[in-house]
Scaffold this active site. Structure first.
Site, PDB file in Angstrom:
ATOM      1  N   HIS A  52       0.846  -1.200   0.000  1.00  0.00           N
ATOM      2  CA  HIS A  52       0.000   0.000   0.000  1.00  0.00           C
ATOM      3  C   HIS A  52       0.878   1.245   0.000  1.00  0.00           C
ATOM      4  O   HIS A  52       1.545   1.538   0.989  1.00  0.00           O
ATOM      5  CB  HIS A  52      -0.884   0.032   1.259  1.00  0.00           C
ATOM      6  CG  HIS A  52      -1.838  -1.127   1.356  1.00  0.00           C
ATOM      7  ND1 HIS A  52      -2.444  -1.501   2.525  1.00  0.00           N
ATOM      8  CD2 HIS A  52      -2.295  -1.984   0.411  1.00  0.00           C
ATOM      9  CE1 HIS A  52      -3.233  -2.543   2.294  1.00  0.00           C
ATOM     10  NE2 HIS A  52      -3.146  -2.860   1.028  1.00  0.00           N
TER      11      HIS A  52
HETATM   12  C1  LIG Z   1      -0.033  -7.634  -3.990  1.00  0.00           C
HETATM   13  C2  LIG Z   1      -0.975  -6.492  -3.710  1.00  0.00           C
HETATM   14  C3  LIG Z   1      -2.090  -6.729  -2.913  1.00  0.00           C
HETATM   15  C4  LIG Z   1      -2.970  -5.676  -2.621  1.00  0.00           C
HETATM   16  N1  LIG Z   1      -4.134  -5.948  -1.944  1.00  0.00           N
HETATM   17  C5  LIG Z   1      -5.075  -4.955  -1.824  1.00  0.00           C
HETATM   18  C6  LIG Z   1      -6.384  -5.239  -1.302  1.00  0.00           C
HETATM   19  O1  LIG Z   1      -6.713  -6.379  -0.979  1.00  0.00           O
HETATM   20  N2  LIG Z   1      -7.253  -4.188  -1.185  1.00  0.00           N
HETATM   21  C7  LIG Z   1      -6.914  -2.901  -1.543  1.00  0.00           C
HETATM   22  O2  LIG Z   1      -7.733  -2.000  -1.346  1.00  0.00           O
HETATM   23  N3  LIG Z   1      -5.698  -2.632  -2.058  1.00  0.00           N
HETATM   24  C8  LIG Z   1      -4.792  -3.622  -2.241  1.00  0.00           C
HETATM   25  N4  LIG Z   1      -3.593  -3.347  -2.839  1.00  0.00           N
HETATM   26  C9  LIG Z   1      -3.301  -1.944  -3.224  1.00  0.00           C
HETATM   27  C10 LIG Z   1      -4.102  -1.464  -4.441  1.00  0.00           C
HETATM   28  O3  LIG Z   1      -4.140  -2.457  -5.442  1.00  0.00           O
HETATM   29  C11 LIG Z   1      -3.436  -0.193  -4.960  1.00  0.00           C
HETATM   30  O4  LIG Z   1      -3.399   0.751  -3.897  1.00  0.00           O
HETATM   31  C12 LIG Z   1      -4.173   0.453  -6.131  1.00  0.00           C
HETATM   32  O5  LIG Z   1      -4.347  -0.460  -7.197  1.00  0.00           O
HETATM   33  C13 LIG Z   1      -3.380   1.659  -6.613  1.00  0.00           C
HETATM   34  O6  LIG Z   1      -4.080   2.272  -7.658  1.00  0.00           O
HETATM   35  P1  LIG Z   1      -3.320   3.276  -8.639  1.00  0.00           P
HETATM   36  O7  LIG Z   1      -4.271   3.615  -9.746  1.00  0.00           O
HETATM   37  O8  LIG Z   1      -2.726   4.364  -7.860  1.00  0.00           O
HETATM   38  O9  LIG Z   1      -2.088   2.434  -9.238  1.00  0.00           O
HETATM   39  P2  LIG Z   1      -2.045   0.981  -9.965  1.00  0.00           P
HETATM   40  O10 LIG Z   1      -3.332   0.245  -9.752  1.00  0.00           O
HETATM   41  O11 LIG Z   1      -0.807   0.352  -9.508  1.00  0.00           O
HETATM   42  O12 LIG Z   1      -1.962   1.353 -11.502  1.00  0.00           O
HETATM   43  C14 LIG Z   1      -0.910   2.118 -12.062  1.00  0.00           C
HETATM   44  C15 LIG Z   1      -0.689   1.669 -13.506  1.00  0.00           C
HETATM   45  O13 LIG Z   1       0.018   2.705 -14.197  1.00  0.00           O
HETATM   46  C16 LIG Z   1       0.973   2.129 -15.051  1.00  0.00           C
HETATM   47  N5  LIG Z   1       2.055   3.111 -15.302  1.00  0.00           N
HETATM   48  C17 LIG Z   1       2.903   3.621 -14.384  1.00  0.00           C
HETATM   49  N6  LIG Z   1       3.759   4.498 -14.952  1.00  0.00           N
HETATM   50  C18 LIG Z   1       3.445   4.542 -16.272  1.00  0.00           C
HETATM   51  C19 LIG Z   1       3.990   5.245 -17.384  1.00  0.00           C
HETATM   52  N7  LIG Z   1       5.035   6.093 -17.251  1.00  0.00           N
HETATM   53  N8  LIG Z   1       3.430   5.043 -18.613  1.00  0.00           N
HETATM   54  C20 LIG Z   1       2.374   4.197 -18.763  1.00  0.00           C
HETATM   55  N9  LIG Z   1       1.825   3.489 -17.737  1.00  0.00           N
HETATM   56  C21 LIG Z   1       2.353   3.664 -16.499  1.00  0.00           C
HETATM   57  C22 LIG Z   1       1.467   0.918 -14.271  1.00  0.00           C
HETATM   58  O14 LIG Z   1       2.087  -0.029 -15.124  1.00  0.00           O
HETATM   59  C23 LIG Z   1       0.174   0.418 -13.619  1.00  0.00           C
HETATM   60  O15 LIG Z   1      -0.473  -0.548 -14.415  1.00  0.00           O
HETATM   61  C24 LIG Z   1      -2.692  -4.366  -3.120  1.00  0.00           C
HETATM   62  C25 LIG Z   1      -1.576  -4.143  -3.919  1.00  0.00           C
HETATM   63  C26 LIG Z   1      -0.721  -5.188  -4.235  1.00  0.00           C
HETATM   64  C27 LIG Z   1       0.479  -4.930  -5.104  1.00  0.00           C
END
Ligand SMILES: Cc1cc2nc3c(=O)[nH]c(=O)nc-3n(C[C@H](O)[C@H](O)[C@H](O)COP(=O)(O)OP(=O)(O)OC[C@H]3O[C@@H](n4cnc5c(N)ncnc54)[C@H](O)[C@@H]3O)c2cc1C
Length: 474
Positions: free
Chosen positions: A411
């Site tokens: 997280h």
């Molecule tokens: C193993 C694991 C278990 C988890 N379990 C839970 C859970 O049970 N419940 C919960 O609420 N949360 C959980 N989380 C956390 C939750 O999944 C994340 O907090 C959330 O998905 C973050 O959302 P986000 O949109 O910020 O980033 P992400 O969902 O990580 O998405 C970001 C995306 O942007 C892409 N990206 C980054 N930089 C670039 C670039 N320069 N150009 C193009 N694309 C790019 C990445 O490749 C990625 O696909 C978990 C996380 C992990 C890793």
């Protein structure tokens, strides 16, 4: 260089990016989503397998925030982002915390009725539900340990839909909002990494990307856009902005939930197909206790974190399950883009109080697991004794030190805070980057602090709210 024109460019397709793209596309806006990671059919790879780590995680799952101690962290890198690899546990942002953030950072339109309104819509749309039958043994054990000790425990809902036979399917972004955005006319480009944003003065005009042609060869691409949403997650979003020369309020104040683990052996086999949905919430929000993925490789890793992996300990790994204690930390970190290097430098500084809280978490987790019937506890602390009886837990208070503890987190938040207090935030109340007319962030980076609960619900709620505000204002 090939060029592509769109009204709106969304960078990243995870919880924040997919929520943004689906809403904007449904409103008839022209949207292109670029995603650095590959498109992987959600049914193609076994969840929690090593193959999944290779295909869907950044750096195959191993990244670290440097510090004393370093903290291992993981991010998804594929269409759907971290929602493809997470456990789907769903917890709305606690109202008291939302109120604290609203006051501290002067966030507009951040009241419980606004947030609950979006959360309800998302929950109905995504499918957030409880397990229809009895929870798996690994989960029931946590509940049992808590009940025996008179502690509160809760079964959390998950972003899952169940069929008539009770089979659950996690509603990841690649299954839900990404196809919705595409059905509404958006283009999604997997294998396309944004290297740098380009622009003039207070306007961003587009993004320089390294894309992948259908035959697998790389090509340089310029996506020109009237509006840009950066949704790369709490590590990659600040790194991209810094690479683009945007640094004010960007990358400092990174927050995470430091997590310490125990590999617990039971006299009977424990299921390993699912992740426990129960949590011990007696000490929440500053300390929560839950269970992790516990396939053979996870058990091996957890045992190795004790500093002494006895090969025989793995022989009956089906009897072992991995549990954790996670804290809300007083410390903070930084994300710093390093010129010429693809990945940013990430650092995190735990305070002394954080270390004490982790020790307390480990001891409480040990108490609960022994009360649940565990016969042997191996903590992720080098040199800490293996414990078989509750009287043996006391040495763990001193064993949890900066040099001996193996910590991790999944997280990550707060690297570009939102709010009207310009000196403490990187964006306004709705994710618009200070100093830019048409550049927005809409992902985990915006949360002003670590929420003390699983963050996906808060990220999606805030992303939906910000997308609606964008639609109303442009
Ligand atoms: C193993 C694991 C278990 C988890 N379990 C839970 C859970 O049970 N419940 C919960 O609420 N949360 C959980 N989380 C956390 C939750 O999944 C994340 O907090 C959330 O998905 C973050 O959302 P986000 O949109 O910020 O980033 P992400 O969902 O990580 O998405 C970001 C995306 O942007 C892409 N990206 C980054 N930089 C670039 C670039 N320069 N150009 C193009 N694309 C790019 C990445 O490749 C990625 O696909 C978990 C996380 C992990 C890793």
């Amino acid at each position: 260089m090939r060029t592509l024109d769109t009204e709106i460019l969304v960078i990243g397709s995870g919880a924040g990016g997919a929520s943004t793209a689906a809403r904007l596309a449904a409103a008839g806006r022209q949207v292109v989503v670029v995603e650095e990671g590959p498109w992987v059919d959600p049914d193609a790879i076994e969840p929690f397998s090593l193959e999944e780590m290779v295909a869907k995680y950044r750096h195959h799952g191993s990244s670290a925030a440097l510090g004393n101690p370093p903290i291992a962290y993981a991010e998804g890198r594929c269409v759907g982002g971290s929602t493809e690899v997470n456990s789907g546990l769903w917890h709305r942002l606690p109202p008291a915390l939302a109120e604290e953030w609203r006051r501290t950072y002067q966030i507009e339109a951040f009241t419980p009725d606004v947030l609950d309104g979006y959360a309800e819509l998302i929950e109905a749309d995504q499918g957030v539900s409880y397990v229809p039958a009895a929870p798996p043994t690994s989960s029931a054990l946590l509940e049992r340990g808590a009940t025996k000790l008179g502690w509160r425990s809760v079964e959390f809902p998950r972003v899952f839909r169940y069929d008539a036979a009770g089979r659950g399917t996690k509603q990841t972004m690649a299954r839900t909002l990404v196809p919705k955005a595409v059905a509404a006319g958006s283009t999604i480009m997997p294998g396309c990494r944004v290297l740098k944003l380009v622009g003039r003065g207070s306007r961003i005009t587009g993004a320089r990307c390294r894309a992948t042609r259908p035959d697998g060869t790389p090509e340089d691409l310029l996506v020109r856009a009237e509006h840009v949403f950066v949704c790369g997650g709490a590590i990659q979003s600040p790194a991209l902005l810094q690479r683009s020369g945007i640094r004010r309020g960007i990358g400092g104040g990174l927050k995470l939930h430091p997590t310490i683990k125990i590999a617990a052996r039971f006299p009977h086999p424990v299921d390993h197909d699912d992740v426990p949905m129960h949590r011990i919430t007696e000490f929440a929000p500053n300390l929560t206790i839950g269970g992790s993925a516990s396939r053979r490789a996870h058990v091996a890793l957890a045992l190795a974190d004790s500093g002494a992996l006895d090969p025989e300990a793995l022989a009956d790994w089906e009897h072992v399950s991995v549990y954790y204690a996670a804290i809300r930390s007083e410390g903070a970190g930084r994300v710093v883009a390093v010129p010429g290097v693809a990945s940013p430098l990430v650092t995190y500084r735990l305070t002394e109080a954080d270390v004490s809280r982790l020790a307390r978490g480990l001891v409480h987790l040990g108490e609960a697991l022994l009360a649940a019937g565990a016969t042997e506890l191996v903590p992720s602390v080098i040199g800490a004794p293996t414990v078989r009886r509750v009287e043996e837990l006391a040495p763990w208070w001193d064993a949890v030190t900066r040099t001996q503890s193996n910590l991790m987190t999944v997280h990550l938040t707060s690297s570009i805070r939102m709010g009207e207090t310009r000196d403490r935030t990187g964006t306004d109340s709705f994710g618009r980057v200070w100093g830019y007319e048409n550049l927005r962030v809409n992902d985990a980076s915006l949360l002003p602090d670590a929420p003390g609960v699983n963050p996906q619900a808060a990220i999606m709620t805030i992303a939906a709210r910000n997308a609606e505000q964008f639609l109303a204002s442009t």
